[in-house]
Write a protein that holds these residues in place. Sequence first.
Motif, PDB file in Angstrom:
ATOM      1  N   ASN A  70      56.092  65.825  53.450  1.00  0.00           N
ATOM      2  CA  ASN A  70      55.552  65.355  54.716  1.00  0.00           C
ATOM      3  C   ASN A  70      56.379  65.791  55.913  1.00  0.00           C
ATOM      4  O   ASN A  70      56.538  65.054  56.871  1.00  0.00           O
ATOM      5  N   ILE A  95      47.731  54.978  62.560  1.00  0.00           N
ATOM      6  CA  ILE A  95      47.868  56.031  61.551  1.00  0.00           C
ATOM      7  C   ILE A  95      46.555  56.128  60.786  1.00  0.00           C
ATOM      8  O   ILE A  95      46.069  55.133  60.246  1.00  0.00           O
ATOM      9  N   PHE A 107      49.590  62.045  59.573  1.00  0.00           N
ATOM     10  CA  PHE A 107      50.842  62.595  59.105  1.00  0.00           C
ATOM     11  C   PHE A 107      50.670  64.068  58.721  1.00  0.00           C
ATOM     12  O   PHE A 107      49.553  64.522  58.467  1.00  0.00           O
ATOM     13  N   ARG A 144      57.432  57.555  60.590  1.00  0.00           N
ATOM     14  CA  ARG A 144      56.629  56.339  60.567  1.00  0.00           C
ATOM     15  C   ARG A 144      57.236  55.314  61.509  1.00  0.00           C
ATOM     16  O   ARG A 144      58.285  55.537  62.097  1.00  0.00           O
ATOM     17  N   ASN A 159      50.047  67.004  61.647  1.00  0.00           N
ATOM     18  CA  ASN A 159      48.755  66.408  61.929  1.00  0.00           C
ATOM     19  C   ASN A 159      48.188  67.067  63.183  1.00  0.00           C
ATOM     20  O   ASN A 159      48.900  67.318  64.147  1.00  0.00           O
ATOM     21  N   LEU A 165      59.830  59.499  57.360  1.00  0.00           N
ATOM     22  CA  LEU A 165      58.633  59.164  56.585  1.00  0.00           C
ATOM     23  C   LEU A 165      58.855  59.644  55.163  1.00  0.00           C
ATOM     24  O   LEU A 165      58.627  60.770  54.831  1.00  0.00           O
ATOM     25  N   GLY A 212      56.031  63.695  60.973  1.00  0.00           N
ATOM     26  CA  GLY A 212      56.566  63.083  59.768  1.00  0.00           C
ATOM     27  C   GLY A 212      57.321  61.788  59.902  1.00  0.00           C
ATOM     28  O   GLY A 212      58.012  61.391  58.972  1.00  0.00           O
ATOM     29  N   HIS A 241      54.702  60.752  64.674  1.00  0.00           N
ATOM     30  CA  HIS A 241      53.935  60.588  63.433  1.00  0.00           C
ATOM     31  C   HIS A 241      53.469  61.937  62.919  1.00  0.00           C
ATOM     32  O   HIS A 241      53.505  62.209  61.710  1.00  0.00           O
TER      33      HIS A 241
END
Length: 285
Positions: A110, A86, A184, A222, A191, A15, A220, A217
């Motif tokens: 991130n 997300i 994230f 995607r 998260n 990510l 970090g 996710h």
Amino acid sequence: MKNLKSPLLFSIFLLFLISCQKDNEPDVTEPQIAEEPAEQAAPLEITDKVVSLLKRNFYNAGEIEVIDFHLPDGSVEQRYQIEDDITFTKAQLESMEQLETTDKNYYTNNLVSPRTLTIIGYTGGGGFGLSNKERTALQWAVNNYNNLNLSISFSLSFGTNFQSRDMVVYHNPNRSGSGGSAGFPSGGDPNKFIQIYGLDAFSTNVNEHVITHEMGHSVGFRHTDWFSRQSCGENINEGVGSIGANPIPGTPNGFDPTSLMLACFSSSEDGEFNNNDVISLNFLY
């Protein structure tokens, strides 16, 4: 992440995002006597500014919606959602305005600071508690990460005292369809809230797949098919220039049909990382 009956295509991508966000979720507190009527938060709107902000910070802004995000204590807050699974709070989105959009930030803002993360499987009532199958799947998902001996690891427990935990996984009985959602990391923290829904009819392996995906996710990663969402039977591609995600060295630039971070999943998932997923995780952590 949502279900699709076609095979997955996948390889994990870092990510490379710039946002520095945090899930500032409300703790569960005892009810207080209101001295004055509480001011209602204004409904979220998908404005040109919101779309521009997401694109400027290298998110796929092709499909944005405002959803009711249910927390395990039964409270509800509005969030922006992209790519089906997300989510962003209003505060998280606004925090992006304070960030510099330079390449130097792609690898730093991130990720999660190396340490043991506390993760809890919620067992409370109201339909938010995990079923026995979902609890087993969460244990398997945690094992997926811990078996790799990364610089981050997970300490799993089950219960209702989620406020002090780094991450909480729970069932959302109010969401239609099947899959999960997460956010994230920011500020070195993952998260916090991961919700899954509509997975009762699927195998424990599929539940494991969805939870492991949403944990991805949260630390970090995607969707690896962000450039096309081909795993969902779609063809949404805003180009590398506007999205800003680049492949991790040693992993494919295109589709990887057995990876775990594709946008959509099938009913035949085994819930395990493939070799490119492992390469990616070791590259970051």
